[in-house]
Enzyme design. Structure first.
Site, mmCIF file in Angstrom:
data_model
loop_
_atom_site.group_PDB
_atom_site.id
_atom_site.type_symbol
_atom_site.label_atom_id
_atom_site.label_comp_id
_atom_site.label_asym_id
_atom_site.label_seq_id
_atom_site.Cartn_x
_atom_site.Cartn_y
_atom_site.Cartn_z
ATOM 1 N N TRP A 1 6.883 -4.114 -14.717
ATOM 2 C CA TRP A 1 6.579 -4.603 -13.367
ATOM 3 C C TRP A 1 5.871 -5.950 -13.399
ATOM 4 O O TRP A 1 6.207 -6.852 -12.626
ATOM 5 C CB TRP A 1 5.767 -3.573 -12.578
ATOM 6 C CG TRP A 1 6.588 -2.374 -12.205
ATOM 7 C CD1 TRP A 1 6.409 -1.091 -12.637
ATOM 8 C CD2 TRP A 1 7.757 -2.344 -11.367
ATOM 9 N NE1 TRP A 1 7.379 -0.269 -12.117
ATOM 10 C CE2 TRP A 1 8.222 -1.001 -11.331
ATOM 11 C CE3 TRP A 1 8.455 -3.310 -10.649
ATOM 12 C CZ2 TRP A 1 9.352 -0.613 -10.599
ATOM 13 C CZ3 TRP A 1 9.580 -2.920 -9.912
ATOM 14 C CH2 TRP A 1 10.017 -1.588 -9.895
ATOM 15 N N ASP B 1 -1.388 -5.803 -8.871
ATOM 16 C CA ASP B 1 -0.390 -4.848 -8.382
ATOM 17 C C ASP B 1 -0.911 -3.445 -8.700
ATOM 18 O O ASP B 1 -0.945 -3.028 -9.848
ATOM 19 C CB ASP B 1 0.955 -5.106 -9.079
ATOM 20 C CG ASP B 1 2.021 -4.079 -8.704
ATOM 21 O OD1 ASP B 1 1.734 -3.166 -7.904
ATOM 22 O OD2 ASP B 1 3.152 -4.195 -9.225
ATOM 23 N N LYS C 1 4.059 5.823 -3.893
ATOM 24 C CA LYS C 1 3.599 6.561 -5.065
ATOM 25 C C LYS C 1 2.401 7.438 -4.688
ATOM 26 O O LYS C 1 2.468 8.645 -4.780
ATOM 27 C CB LYS C 1 3.199 5.608 -6.205
ATOM 28 C CG LYS C 1 4.358 5.095 -7.038
ATOM 29 C CD LYS C 1 5.169 4.021 -6.366
ATOM 30 C CE LYS C 1 6.418 3.625 -7.123
ATOM 31 N NZ LYS C 1 6.366 2.325 -7.745
HETATM 32 C C1 LIG Z 1 7.157 1.068 -7.800
HETATM 33 C C2 LIG Z 1 6.488 -0.144 -8.280
HETATM 34 C C3 LIG Z 1 6.880 -1.433 -7.851
HETATM 35 C C4 LIG Z 1 8.097 -1.676 -6.980
HETATM 36 O O1 LIG Z 1 7.920 -1.263 -5.696
HETATM 37 P P1 LIG Z 1 9.050 -1.496 -4.581
HETATM 38 O O2 LIG Z 1 8.372 -1.046 -3.342
HETATM 39 O O3 LIG Z 1 10.227 -0.663 -4.978
HETATM 40 O O4 LIG Z 1 9.385 -2.945 -4.574
HETATM 41 C C5 LIG Z 1 6.141 -2.515 -8.292
HETATM 42 N N1 LIG Z 1 5.093 -2.363 -9.115
HETATM 43 C C6 LIG Z 1 4.705 -1.147 -9.549
HETATM 44 C C7 LIG Z 1 3.523 -1.035 -10.443
HETATM 45 C C8 LIG Z 1 5.384 -0.013 -9.140
HETATM 46 O O5 LIG Z 1 4.995 1.204 -9.582
#
Ligand SMILES: *Cc1c(COP(=O)(O)O)cnc(C)c1O
Length: 367
Positions: free
Chosen positions: A105, A174, A198
């Protein structure tokens, strides 16, 4: 109402939602708060939606003790959308930013940022993402507009257990897969963002918490819907927001409050993941962990069976399905097994998984 069959959803995202939330959403589906209509049918300018928008922000503020000089935004485009929004909003045209790449990511975010400015790689390129090099070895650049990292790499199960020290450069994080899974000090960050699907809800909304002095520096090319300044000024209703996902997130935040808040989520996350790691560690090598101990994730636990025996791992997943345990397959880029243990996963569900792991080992370990 028919009772659904019992499943254990260990998926990495979209992830399990607490049943209470789904039941409440079901009760309110046709008639939100005595309005005679669904939240989905309302104007985003109505008094009812304004109240909801403000309440969800306030609940998040309470849960994370968000300081007054931070704005909370609800945006669309997923966490992936914010990969583009961050450089366009925080880096001047021709500017640079530091990226700490510890998994897929953060790697994607760095690639995206390189479209809008210069990206400095803080760490040497890794062959496999299973460790975080010591901070003393990092190459930070004092003139970077910000330092970026991913607090929990969902695919690799690599989690920072500390907040990086950036020597005064704004820190961007993030937190998509460990947001609200423990308390953290918002004031240490310039920007924290997380998609909801999540730990705090369903896909469609991404939360951005941003320090006010970082707002208003966007490159002229920034699309209006990703412009932090416009979205902050308009209280996240510049255009039609994802009202239903925001509503579900609101229910989730209230559920977290009822559980005892972010601190309680932190205790549970610690206990749940510790139980799984214990079983792996006491399996005499039958199960093994690819990630270095100091950065093992509390949210996503990847493990291998018999050193990565593909046939045995397949058998494990088939047996899991039979017990109703779903989405335990590791990401296709790393293989093996991955158990995701987000906020909604209960200790009972973890115990069921552990029981299965123990039974499976008894049956298949070479004697
Ligand atoms: C799931 C995830 C993403 C992507 O999220 P989207 O909403 O599908 O764009 C980005 N970073 C992390 C750490 C994630 O777990």
């Amino acid at each position: 109402m028919a009772t659904a069959k019992k499943v254990f959803n260990f998926g990495a995202g979209p992830a399990k939602l607490p049943r209470e939330i789904l039941l409440q959403a079901q009760r309110e589906l046709l008639d939100y708060d005595n309005t005679g209509m669904s939240i989905m049918e309302m104007s985003h300018r109505s008094a009812k939606y304004t109240e909801l928008n403000n309440r969800v922000q306030q609940d998040m503020r309470d849960l994370l003790k968000v300081p007054d000089n931070y704005k909370i935004l609800f945006l669309q485009g997923g966490a992936t959308g914010i990969f583009s929004a961050v450089p366009m909003n925080l880096m001047p045209s021709g500017g640079s930013a530091d990226y700490i790449v510890t998994g897929s990511w953060s790697s994607k975010a760095a690639k995206e940022a390189a479209k809008y400015g210069k990206v400095n790689m803080v760490l040497p390129k890794m062959d496999a993402y299973n460790d975080i090099p010591n901070q003393s070895t990092w190459k930070l650049s004092p003139d970077a507009s910000y330092v970026y990292y991913c607090a929990n790499e969902t695919i690799h199960g690599v989690e920072f257990r500390y907040i990086p020290d950036t020597k005064g450069v704004p820190l961007v994080c993030d937190m998509s897969s460990n947001f609200l899974s423990e308390e953290f000090d918002v004031s240490k960050f310039g920007v924290v963002f997380a998609c909801a699907q999540k730990n705090v809800g369903t896909s469609g909304v991404t939360v951005v918490i941003i320090r006010e002095d970082l707002i208003g520096k966007a490159q002229p090319i920034v699309p209006t819907i990703l412009d932090f300044k416009i979205n902050a000024q308009d209280n996240s209703v510049h255009n039609t927001p994802p009202m239903y996902p925001i509503y579900i997130m609101g229910l989730y935040l209230q559920w977290i409050k009822k559980q005892g808040g972010a601190a309680a989520m932190g205790q549970q996350a610690q206990q749940k993941s510790r139980r799984v790691y214990e079983v792996v560690n006491s399996s005499a090598g039958f199960y093994s962990l690819p990630v270095a101990e100091h950065c093992r994730s509390r949210m996503n636990v990847p493990f291998r069976i018999a050193g990565g025996d593909a046939a045995l791992e397949k058998k494990f997943l088939e047996g899991a399905e039979k017990r109703g345990m779903q989405q335990l397959k590791g990401h296709r880029s790393v293989g093996g097994i991955r158990a995701s243990l987000y906020n909604a996963i209960t200790m009972d569900e973890v115990e069921a998984l552990i029981k299965y792991m123990t039974d499976f080992q008894k049956e298949h370990a070479k004697k």
